[in-house]
Motif scaffolding. Structure first.
Motif, PDB file in Angstrom:
ATOM      1  N   LEU A  28       0.997  -1.269  -0.127  1.00 16.63           N
ATOM      2  CA  LEU A  28      -0.031  -0.134   0.161  1.00 16.63           C
ATOM      3  C   LEU A  28       0.927   1.154   0.051  1.00 16.63           C
ATOM      4  N   TYR A  29       0.447   1.954  -0.910  1.00 10.43           N
ATOM      5  CA  TYR A  29       1.299   3.398  -0.978  1.00 10.43           C
ATOM      6  C   TYR A  29       0.591   4.442  -0.411  1.00 10.43           C
ATOM      7  N   VAL A  30       0.959   5.027   0.632  1.00  7.39           N
ATOM      8  CA  VAL A  30      -0.110   5.939   1.462  1.00  7.39           C
ATOM      9  C   VAL A  30      -0.148   7.370   0.509  1.00  7.39           C
ATOM     10  N   ALA A  31      -1.212   7.975   0.821  1.00  5.53           N
ATOM     11  CA  ALA A  31      -1.737   9.107   0.076  1.00  5.53           C
ATOM     12  C   ALA A  31      -0.272  10.330   0.406  1.00  5.53           C
ATOM     13  N   GLU A  32       0.001  10.998  -0.517  1.00  4.48           N
ATOM     14  CA  GLU A  32       0.960  11.901  -0.427  1.00  4.48           C
ATOM     15  C   GLU A  32       0.781  13.120  -1.516  1.00  4.48           C
ATOM     16  N   ALA A  33       1.697  14.147  -1.475  1.00  2.00           N
ATOM     17  CA  ALA A  33       1.706  15.365  -2.542  1.00  2.00           C
ATOM     18  C   ALA A  33       2.163  14.774  -3.693  1.00  2.00           C
ATOM     19  N   ALA A  34       1.559  14.932  -4.895  1.00  2.00           N
ATOM     20  CA  ALA A  34       2.401  14.755  -6.076  1.00  2.00           C
ATOM     21  C   ALA A  34       3.776  15.343  -6.310  1.00  2.00           C
ATOM     22  N   PRO A  35       4.711  15.083  -7.144  1.00  2.00           N
ATOM     23  CA  PRO A  35       5.917  15.750  -7.469  1.00  2.00           C
ATOM     24  C   PRO A  35       5.847  16.826  -8.162  1.00  2.00           C
ATOM     25  N   PHE A  36       4.599  17.517  -8.528  1.00  2.00           N
ATOM     26  CA  PHE A  36       4.537  18.705  -9.293  1.00  2.00           C
ATOM     27  C   PHE A  36       3.532  19.794  -8.863  1.00  2.00           C
ATOM     28  N   ASP A  37       3.725  21.135  -9.060  1.00  2.00           N
ATOM     29  CA  ASP A  37       2.679  21.944  -8.407  1.00  2.00           C
ATOM     30  C   ASP A  37       2.122  22.804  -9.304  1.00  2.00           C
ATOM     31  N   GLY A  38       2.319  22.445 -10.836  1.00  2.00           N
ATOM     32  CA  GLY A  38       1.787  23.414 -11.887  1.00  2.00           C
ATOM     33  C   GLY A  38       1.706  22.487 -13.215  1.00  2.00           C
ATOM     34  N   LEU A  39       1.038  22.800 -14.291  1.00  2.00           N
ATOM     35  CA  LEU A  39       0.890  22.456 -15.508  1.00  2.00           C
ATOM     36  C   LEU A  39       0.552  23.504 -16.373  1.00  2.00           C
ATOM     37  N   VAL A  40       1.435  23.201 -17.577  1.00  2.00           N
ATOM     38  CA  VAL A  40       1.171  24.074 -18.805  1.00  2.00           C
ATOM     39  C   VAL A  40       1.609  23.231 -20.125  1.00  2.00           C
ATOM     40  N   VAL A  41       0.597  23.801 -21.157  1.00  2.00           N
ATOM     41  CA  VAL A  41       0.655  23.125 -22.363  1.00  2.00           C
ATOM     42  C   VAL A  41       1.601  24.306 -23.399  1.00  2.00           C
ATOM     43  N   GLN A  42       2.480  23.875 -23.994  1.00  2.00           N
ATOM     44  CA  GLN A  42       3.138  24.416 -25.304  1.00  2.00           C
ATOM     45  C   GLN A  42       3.109  23.339 -26.419  1.00  2.00           C
ATOM     46  N   GLY A  43       2.150  23.902 -27.194  1.00  2.00           N
ATOM     47  CA  GLY A  43       2.271  23.441 -28.833  1.00  2.00           C
ATOM     48  C   GLY A  43       1.679  21.646 -28.192  1.00  2.00           C
ATOM     49  N   THR A  44       2.338  20.657 -28.796  1.00  2.00           N
ATOM     50  CA  THR A  44       1.949  19.177 -28.375  1.00  2.00           C
ATOM     51  C   THR A  44       2.648  18.807 -26.955  1.00  2.00           C
ATOM     52  N   ASP A  45       3.189  19.577 -26.390  1.00  2.00           N
ATOM     53  CA  ASP A  45       3.871  19.152 -25.062  1.00  2.00           C
ATOM     54  C   ASP A  45       3.354  19.504 -24.092  1.00  2.00           C
ATOM     55  N   LEU A  46       3.202  18.705 -22.847  1.00  2.00           N
ATOM     56  CA  LEU A  46       2.607  18.983 -21.702  1.00  2.00           C
ATOM     57  C   LEU A  46       3.673  19.161 -20.758  1.00  2.00           C
ATOM     58  N   TYR A  47       3.899  20.011 -20.015  1.00  2.00           N
ATOM     59  CA  TYR A  47       4.960  20.117 -18.870  1.00  2.00           C
ATOM     60  C   TYR A  47       4.253  20.005 -17.378  1.00  2.00           C
ATOM     61  N   GLU A  48       4.786  19.058 -16.741  1.00  2.00           N
ATOM     62  CA  GLU A  48       4.512  19.181 -15.174  1.00  2.00           C
ATOM     63  C   GLU A  48       5.715  20.051 -14.541  1.00  2.00           C
ATOM     64  N   VAL A  49       5.418  20.995 -13.712  1.00  2.00           N
ATOM     65  CA  VAL A  49       6.577  21.559 -13.415  1.00  2.00           C
ATOM     66  C   VAL A  49       6.395  21.836 -11.912  1.00  2.00           C
ATOM     67  N   LYS A  50       7.677  22.263 -11.059  1.00  2.00           N
ATOM     68  CA  LYS A  50       7.634  22.222  -9.810  1.00  2.00           C
ATOM     69  C   LYS A  50       8.367  23.805  -9.431  1.00  2.00           C
ATOM     70  N   ALA A  51       7.630  24.618  -8.446  1.00  2.00           N
ATOM     71  CA  ALA A  51       8.253  25.763  -8.211  1.00  2.00           C
ATOM     72  C   ALA A  51       9.731  25.737  -7.472  1.00  2.00           C
ATOM     73  N   ASN A  52      10.651  26.481  -7.857  1.00  2.00           N
ATOM     74  CA  ASN A  52      12.052  26.493  -7.437  1.00  2.00           C
ATOM     75  C   ASN A  52      12.427  27.691  -6.624  1.00  2.00           C
ATOM     76  N   GLY A  53      11.439  28.643  -6.486  1.00  2.00           N
ATOM     77  CA  GLY A  53      11.799  29.793  -5.687  1.00  2.00           C
ATOM     78  C   GLY A  53      12.026  31.039  -6.694  1.00  2.00           C
ATOM     79  N   THR A  54      12.393  30.851  -7.930  1.00  2.00           N
ATOM     80  CA  THR A  54      12.475  31.942  -9.034  1.00  2.00           C
ATOM     81  C   THR A  54      11.823  31.789 -10.079  1.00  2.00           C
ATOM     82  N   ASN A  55      11.662  30.560 -10.700  1.00  2.00           N
ATOM     83  CA  ASN A  55      10.705  29.978 -11.793  1.00  2.00           C
ATOM     84  C   ASN A  55      10.125  28.554 -11.326  1.00  2.00           C
ATOM     85  N   TYR A  56      10.027  27.815 -12.594  1.00  2.00           N
ATOM     86  CA  TYR A  56       9.670  26.317 -12.508  1.00  2.00           C
ATOM     87  C   TYR A  56      10.643  25.613 -13.054  1.00  2.00           C
TER      88      TYR A  56
END
Length: 206
Positions: A169-197
């Motif tokens: 059993l894998y217990v509930a937890e935060a997923a490893p990203f905190d943002g989404l963005v689509v550019q063209g045919t690409d989807l980025y899962e991103v994580k804030a680093n204090g300056t950008n993502y």
């Protein structure tokens, strides 16, 4: 002795196969999501990762039922005998429950797609992403069920080693990203680093 690699085997994304690298993708500005619920539809569909460690992730994103500001994200990982992920699949990994990503706002920033790559200007949908309690299952002709140090594991045996995923059993937890963005045919899962993502994962629309 064959090398044994034991992994927690996730994704979403969502710590997925393609990693945070990949190419720079499109340099054009992405669609600009707003607070209206319809803009989350840009993420709906099936997206795939690049091949890495014999495997490709297929990520299915849907609007969450009963809400106008959330998505469900399911990951299926397909393993191949070759390191280029060609030929017949030898194993398939699925999870018992999907992640949920809830929209909380939009920010104009930039994405660091990987070492040595130029920053990408982007309008990012900020998300609170959660993984629920879940179990994992692997099926396929190359899959065995083993006990390693007292822990049950699903294992895929290759000529040069094994990949094992703990069967627990894998217990509930935060997923490893905190943002989404689509550019063209690409989807980025991103994580804030204090300056950008930072790009956690780059997926391509199917």
């Amino acid at each position: 002795m064959r090398n044994m690699i034991c992994t927690a085997a996730l994704a979403l994304l969502l710590a997925a196969c393609g990693g945070g690298g990949g190419n720079a993708g499109s340099s054009s500005s992405p669609p600009s999501p707003t607070t209206t619920a319809g803009n989350l539809d840009v993420y709906a569909g099936t997206w795939t990762s690049a091949c890495a460690s014999h495997a490709i992730d297929a990520v299915s994103i849907k609007r969450a039922a009963g809400t106008n500001n959330a998505l469900t994200i399911g990951v299926t990982r397909t393993y191949y005998a070759t390191t280029t992920c060609t030929g017949d699949a030898i194993a398939t990994q699925t999870w018992s429950a999907d992640a949920t990503a809830t929209y909380v706002g939009t920010v104009t920033s930039s994405i660091n797609p990987g070492p040595g790559l130029a920053l990408l200007p982007a309008t990012i949908d900020k998300m609170v992403a959660q993984l629920p309690d879940r179990t994992v299952t692997l099926v396929g002709t190359f899959v065995t069920h083993k006990t390693i140090d007292g822990q049950a594991n699903w294992c895929i045996d290759y000529a040069g080693g094994s990949v094992c995923v703990p069967d627990r059993l894998y217990v509930a937890e935060a997923a490893p990203f905190d943002g989404l963005v689509v550019q063209g045919t690409d989807l980025y899962e991103v994580k804030a680093n204090g300056t950008n993502y930072d790009a956690v994962e780059r997926l391509t629309k199917q």
